[in-house]
Scaffold this active site. Structure first.
Site, PDB file in Angstrom:
ATOM      1  N   HIS A   1       0.845  -1.196   0.000  1.00  0.00           N
ATOM      2  CA  HIS A   1       0.000   0.000   0.000  1.00  0.00           C
ATOM      3  C   HIS A   1       0.879   1.244   0.000  1.00  0.00           C
ATOM      4  CE1 HIS A   1      -3.003   2.973   1.118  1.00  0.00           C
ATOM      5  NE2 HIS A   1      -3.836   2.142   0.544  1.00  0.00           N
TER       6      HIS A   1
ATOM      7  N   GLU B   1      -7.789  -5.072  -0.835  1.00  0.00           N
ATOM      8  CA  GLU B   1      -8.272  -5.862  -1.966  1.00  0.00           C
ATOM      9  C   GLU B   1      -8.167  -7.363  -1.715  1.00  0.00           C
ATOM     10  OE1 GLU B   1      -9.681  -4.118  -4.037  1.00  0.00           O
ATOM     11  OE2 GLU B   1      -8.547  -2.383  -4.727  1.00  0.00           O
TER      12      GLU B   1
HETATM   13  N1  ACO Z   1       4.275  -7.423  -4.854  1.00  0.00           N
HETATM   14  C1  ACO Z   1       5.599  -7.414  -5.069  1.00  0.00           C
HETATM   15  N2  ACO Z   1       6.369  -6.312  -4.911  1.00  0.00           N
HETATM   16  C2  ACO Z   1       5.770  -5.201  -4.557  1.00  0.00           C
HETATM   17  C3  ACO Z   1       4.370  -5.142  -4.294  1.00  0.00           C
HETATM   18  C4  ACO Z   1       3.623  -6.314  -4.451  1.00  0.00           C
HETATM   19  N3  ACO Z   1       2.319  -6.337  -4.232  1.00  0.00           N
HETATM   20  N4  ACO Z   1       4.052  -3.884  -3.940  1.00  0.00           N
HETATM   21  C5  ACO Z   1       5.184  -3.167  -3.977  1.00  0.00           C
HETATM   22  N5  ACO Z   1       6.209  -3.954  -4.337  1.00  0.00           N
HETATM   23  C6  ACO Z   1       7.614  -3.553  -4.483  1.00  0.00           C
HETATM   24  C7  ACO Z   1       7.822  -2.803  -5.781  1.00  0.00           C
HETATM   25  O1  ACO Z   1       8.140  -3.650  -6.848  1.00  0.00           O
HETATM   26  C8  ACO Z   1       8.957  -1.883  -5.420  1.00  0.00           C
HETATM   27  O2  ACO Z   1      10.160  -2.596  -5.476  1.00  0.00           O
HETATM   28  P1  ACO Z   1      11.500  -1.887  -6.020  1.00  0.00           P
HETATM   29  O3  ACO Z   1      11.776  -0.777  -5.049  1.00  0.00           O
HETATM   30  O4  ACO Z   1      12.520  -2.972  -5.979  1.00  0.00           O
HETATM   31  O5  ACO Z   1      11.190  -1.395  -7.401  1.00  0.00           O
HETATM   32  C9  ACO Z   1       8.701  -1.565  -3.939  1.00  0.00           C
HETATM   33  O6  ACO Z   1       7.913  -2.649  -3.432  1.00  0.00           O
HETATM   34  C10 ACO Z   1       7.944  -0.278  -3.764  1.00  0.00           C
HETATM   35  O7  ACO Z   1       6.880  -0.255  -4.708  1.00  0.00           O
HETATM   36  P2  ACO Z   1       6.049   1.053  -5.060  1.00  0.00           P
HETATM   37  O8  ACO Z   1       5.428   0.917  -6.408  1.00  0.00           O
HETATM   38  O9  ACO Z   1       6.884   2.250  -4.784  1.00  0.00           O
HETATM   39  O10 ACO Z   1       4.940   0.949  -3.974  1.00  0.00           O
HETATM   40  P3  ACO Z   1       3.711   1.881  -3.811  1.00  0.00           P
HETATM   41  O11 ACO Z   1       3.541   2.008  -2.364  1.00  0.00           O
HETATM   42  O12 ACO Z   1       3.795   3.105  -4.613  1.00  0.00           O
HETATM   43  O13 ACO Z   1       2.558   1.008  -4.470  1.00  0.00           O
HETATM   44  C11 ACO Z   1       0.749  -0.471  -4.649  1.00  0.00           C
HETATM   45  C12 ACO Z   1       1.468   0.563  -3.779  1.00  0.00           C
HETATM   46  C13 ACO Z   1       0.435   0.153  -6.019  1.00  0.00           C
HETATM   47  C14 ACO Z   1      -0.536  -0.858  -3.960  1.00  0.00           C
HETATM   48  C15 ACO Z   1       1.681  -1.688  -4.814  1.00  0.00           C
HETATM   49  O14 ACO Z   1       1.998  -2.206  -3.540  1.00  0.00           O
HETATM   50  C16 ACO Z   1       1.094  -2.751  -5.724  1.00  0.00           C
HETATM   51  O15 ACO Z   1       1.286  -2.680  -6.932  1.00  0.00           O
HETATM   52  N6  ACO Z   1       0.363  -3.758  -5.148  1.00  0.00           N
HETATM   53  C17 ACO Z   1      -0.287  -4.769  -5.941  1.00  0.00           C
HETATM   54  C18 ACO Z   1      -1.574  -4.224  -6.569  1.00  0.00           C
HETATM   55  C19 ACO Z   1      -2.687  -4.000  -5.545  1.00  0.00           C
HETATM   56  O16 ACO Z   1      -2.838  -4.753  -4.596  1.00  0.00           O
HETATM   57  N7  ACO Z   1      -3.462  -2.932  -5.802  1.00  0.00           N
HETATM   58  C20 ACO Z   1      -4.569  -2.514  -4.937  1.00  0.00           C
HETATM   59  C21 ACO Z   1      -4.070  -1.643  -3.825  1.00  0.00           C
HETATM   60  S1  ACO Z   1      -5.256  -0.936  -2.818  1.00  0.00           S
HETATM   61  C22 ACO Z   1      -5.464   0.630  -3.475  1.00  0.00           C
HETATM   62  O17 ACO Z   1      -6.493   0.966  -3.923  1.00  0.00           O
HETATM   63  C23 ACO Z   1      -4.266   1.561  -3.550  1.00  0.00           C
END
Ligand code: ACO
Length: 380
Positions: free
Chosen positions: A272, A325
């Site tokens: 998140h 989710e």
């Molecule tokens: N699985 C694997 N790796 C992940 C995940 C995940 N679910 N979420 C984040 N990471 C990793 C990223 O790859 C990144 O790694 P890196 O630094 O080596 O490139 C690191 O963690 C940080 O990722 P960001 O994109 O900066 O995380 P952010 O906090 O911006 O994104 C998000 C949050 C979009 C929810 C992300 O965790 C994700 O894509 N999750 C899966 C999709 C999901 O569940 N979406 C619904 C979320 S609920 C809502 O409405 C926001």
């Protein structure tokens, strides 16, 4: 945040992460504490103890209804749930024009048409009473729009709302064609209340940005739907359940998660942008999923622990936990909501939050207009 000396522009972090761009009295998320609230109330308590209608009143009117206000407000909601004559025929036309069976695509197009049909006026020119009525009317039509679109796409006749049952039960009745059980109404009510609002999430920010131009409410809500549909925002619950299908059994969870990461994929339903601890929505929905029971709930609980272990190993500096989710899909499926209706169901609750934010934004007459830093080839 840094200042670019050349142009005197303030350069924000990627994704505007951590940047405060507005003031709001609607609610907030405290990511480090794993807490979020609607106005002055803990949102998870509202989801446990209050009806969807009560919380709708809180969001729109600024306070929970008093005993005296509750009856008239519920009557207003019930009246708003009744579908204007002729709308069912028009929805078929809208679906053909949109060229898609996806209820969210239909919702986007239908909300636009609905705004025009109901004479939605620019917020700039509307007084508070007109804005409040438009906000109630437009959010109330969304459950019917998505369930009717789903029915038509499946070759069935849309089911009319049943306002006498209350908002949540009417939604489930329209979706399934049956009178829902008290257990399913209570579970879905929790989900819907939990997802009305969540700080300055992407779709809320989007809706408020559009509102700051002074345009009409429907335009703001259409923009919100578009943002919500993305998989990084509201489009994940069906993907999270698809992942559980792929996992199949708890023994496979760890290997599956490792394979996902090795392939550079994200594990849907985890992580998140704001929470660095447990997502309180996920905690309450997990509890609800366990109460509802069933093999999918059992698998989800067991697989969560395995996936978290793998994510912790891969990203030791970044706690990635189950987000809203992950258990949303499990709860919705148990309540009879089909997978393709997960995000449209999310839209039903979030539209109430968007509308409250749009009205709040419309009281501030300053347009949101940031800048970008040009990084392309220099002009001749
Ligand atoms: N699985 C694997 N790796 C992940 C995940 C995940 N679910 N979420 C984040 N990471 C990793 C990223 O790859 C990144 O790694 P890196 O630094 O080596 O490139 C690191 O963690 C940080 O990722 P960001 O994109 O900066 O995380 P952010 O906090 O911006 O994104 C998000 C949050 C979009 C929810 C992300 O965790 C994700 O894509 N999750 C899966 C999709 C999901 O569940 N979406 C619904 C979320 S609920 C809502 O409405 C926001």
């Amino acid at each position: 945040m840094t200042t670019s000396a050349a142009s005197e522009l303030i350069v924000t972090p990627p994704g505007l992460a951590g940047v405060v761009v507005a003031e709001t009295a609607i609610g907030d998320v405290r990511g480090a504490e794993g807490f979020f609230h609607y106005r002055q109330y803990d949102a998870t308590r509202l989801a446990r103890d209050h009806s969807f209608e009560d919380v709708w009143h809180l969001m729109l009117r600024g306070e929970l209804p008093t005993e005296a206000q509750r009856g008239p407000w519920e009557a207003d909601v019930a009246e708003a749930l009744v579908i204007p004559e002729g709308l069912a025929e028009q929805l078929g036309v809208v679906m053909r024009a949109a060229g898609s069976d996806d209820p969210l695509v239909t919702l986007r197009t239908a909300l636009s048409a609905y705004g025009a049909l109901t004479g939605d006026r620019p917020l700039w020119d509307s007084d508070e009473d007109i804005k409040q009525r438009a906000a109630l009317r437009t959010a109330a039509v969304v459950p019917w729009l998505v369930t009717a679109a789903h029915a038509l796409a499946s070759g069935r006749e849309p089911v009319a709302p049943r306002p006498e049952l209350g908002y949540v039960a009417s939604y489930l009745a329209m979706l399934t064609g049956r009178t829902p059980s008290a257990e399913h109404i209570a579970a879905l009510s929790r989900y819907l209340v939990l997802t009305i609002d969540h700080g300055f999430n992407n779709s809320t920010f989007t809706a408020r940005t559009v509102a700051s131009t002074g345009t009409d409410l429907s335009s703001c809500l259409v923009a919100g739907v578009g943002a919500l549909a993305g998989p990084l925002h509201g489009g994940a619950p069906s993907r999270a359940l698809d992942a559980l299908d792929e996992i199949g059994s708890v023994e496979r969870a760890e290997g599956w998660a490792r394979a996902q990461l090795a392939a550079g994929q994200r594990v849907m339903g985890f992580g998140h942008p704001v929470y660095r601890t447990l997502d309180p929505r996920s905690e309450l929905l997990k509890e609800t999923a366990i109460e509802l029971g069933g093999p999918t709930a059992d698998l989800a609980v067991a697989a969560e622990a395995e996936v978290v272990k793998v994510l912790d190993e891969a990203k030791p500096d970044r706690p990635l936990r189950a987000n809203v989710e992950y258990y949303a899909g499990v709860v919705m499926q148990a309540c009879g909501v089909p997978r393709e209706m997960f995000t449209p169901t999310f839209a039903c609750s979030r539209v109430v939050g968007w509308a409250a934010h749009v009205l709040e934004q419309s009281r501030d007459r300053k347009i949101i207009r940031p800048r970008s830093r040009y990084v392309g080839p220099l002009p001749e």
